[in-house]
Design an enzyme around this catalytic site. Structure first.
Site, mmCIF file in Angstrom:
data_model
loop_
_atom_site.group_PDB
_atom_site.id
_atom_site.type_symbol
_atom_site.label_atom_id
_atom_site.label_comp_id
_atom_site.label_asym_id
_atom_site.label_seq_id
_atom_site.Cartn_x
_atom_site.Cartn_y
_atom_site.Cartn_z
ATOM 1 N N CYS A 64 -10.707 -3.648 -4.015
ATOM 2 C CA CYS A 64 -9.698 -4.633 -4.414
ATOM 3 C C CYS A 64 -10.314 -5.997 -4.678
ATOM 4 C CB CYS A 64 -8.590 -4.721 -3.368
ATOM 5 S SG CYS A 64 -7.464 -3.303 -3.465
ATOM 6 N N ASN A 68 0.835 -1.190 0.000
ATOM 7 C CA ASN A 68 0.000 0.000 0.000
ATOM 8 C C ASN A 68 0.877 1.250 0.000
ATOM 9 O OD1 ASN A 68 0.580 -0.816 2.787
ATOM 10 N ND2 ASN A 68 -0.882 0.731 3.473
ATOM 11 N N GLU A 128 0.271 5.265 0.693
ATOM 12 C CA GLU A 128 -0.657 6.309 1.122
ATOM 13 C C GLU A 128 -0.285 7.660 0.525
ATOM 14 O OE1 GLU A 128 -1.881 4.341 5.402
ATOM 15 O OE2 GLU A 128 -0.641 6.136 5.408
ATOM 16 N N GLU A 146 -2.980 -4.793 -3.022
ATOM 17 C CA GLU A 146 -3.506 -5.702 -4.034
ATOM 18 C C GLU A 146 -3.533 -5.024 -5.403
ATOM 19 O OE1 GLU A 146 -5.764 -6.490 -0.122
ATOM 20 O OE2 GLU A 146 -4.891 -4.789 -1.174
ATOM 21 N N CYS A 153 -3.869 0.598 -2.814
ATOM 22 C CA CYS A 153 -3.840 -0.628 -2.016
ATOM 23 C C CYS A 153 -2.752 -1.568 -2.527
ATOM 24 C CB CYS A 153 -5.187 -1.336 -2.097
ATOM 25 S SG CYS A 153 -6.550 -0.425 -1.359
ATOM 26 N N CYS A 205 -10.016 -4.818 0.599
ATOM 27 C CA CYS A 205 -11.150 -3.903 0.634
ATOM 28 C C CYS A 205 -12.117 -4.252 -0.501
ATOM 29 C CB CYS A 205 -10.673 -2.451 0.524
ATOM 30 S SG CYS A 205 -10.091 -1.985 -1.122
#
Length: 136
Positions: A94, A47, A49, A60, A58, A91
């Site tokens: 994803c 990930n 940010e 994934e 993310c 999430c």
């Protein structure tokens, strides 16, 4: 929803190996993901940010982008590890991204920082998924 014998620990190891490379200065919640394709190749992501939430990426999604860049589009297995005492699922966004490249039977293994593992299929994680077939 237990750890099936077909799960290859090396994919979980790959996700765990790169988790510390995540860029998570705001949440301090690092996630690593690894994808094995049908060719056997492994692609990873973390990930990333951004101060302008929710503009981050993310783990994934990063692994999927690396897979596509590598010329592949078929996921055979997914592994995800997050900074939690319980296994962290992908999430919702994803889950949809994974489903674009994986059938409902593909296994997604989720591991906690303590080593606890939960394995589910893509179909269990995203029942009733919108798929490319809906575009026909």
């Amino acid at each position: 929803m237990s750890l099936p014998t077909s799960v290859r620990p090396s994919l979980l190891d790959e996700a765990a190996k790169i988790q510390d490379k995540a860029y998570a200065p705001y949440s301090n919640f690092r996630v690593g993901a690894a994808i094995r394709t049908t060719s056997g190749a492994i692609y990873t992501g973390v990930n990333v940010e951004n101060a302008a939430y929710p503009e981050g990426t993310c783990a994934e999604a990063g692994a999927i982008a690396a897979m596509v860049l590598g010329g592949e589009t078929e996921i055979a297995e997914v592994a995800v590890i997050g900074d939690s005492d319980e296994p962290v699922p992908p999430c919702g966004g994803c889950r949809q991204k994974i489903r674009e490249f994986a059938g409902p039977e593909v296994q997604v293994s989720m591991m906690s920082r303590t080593g606890k593992v939960l394995t589910m299929t893509v179909g269990e994680l995203l029942p009733g998924a919108f798929t490319p077939d809906h575009m026909d």
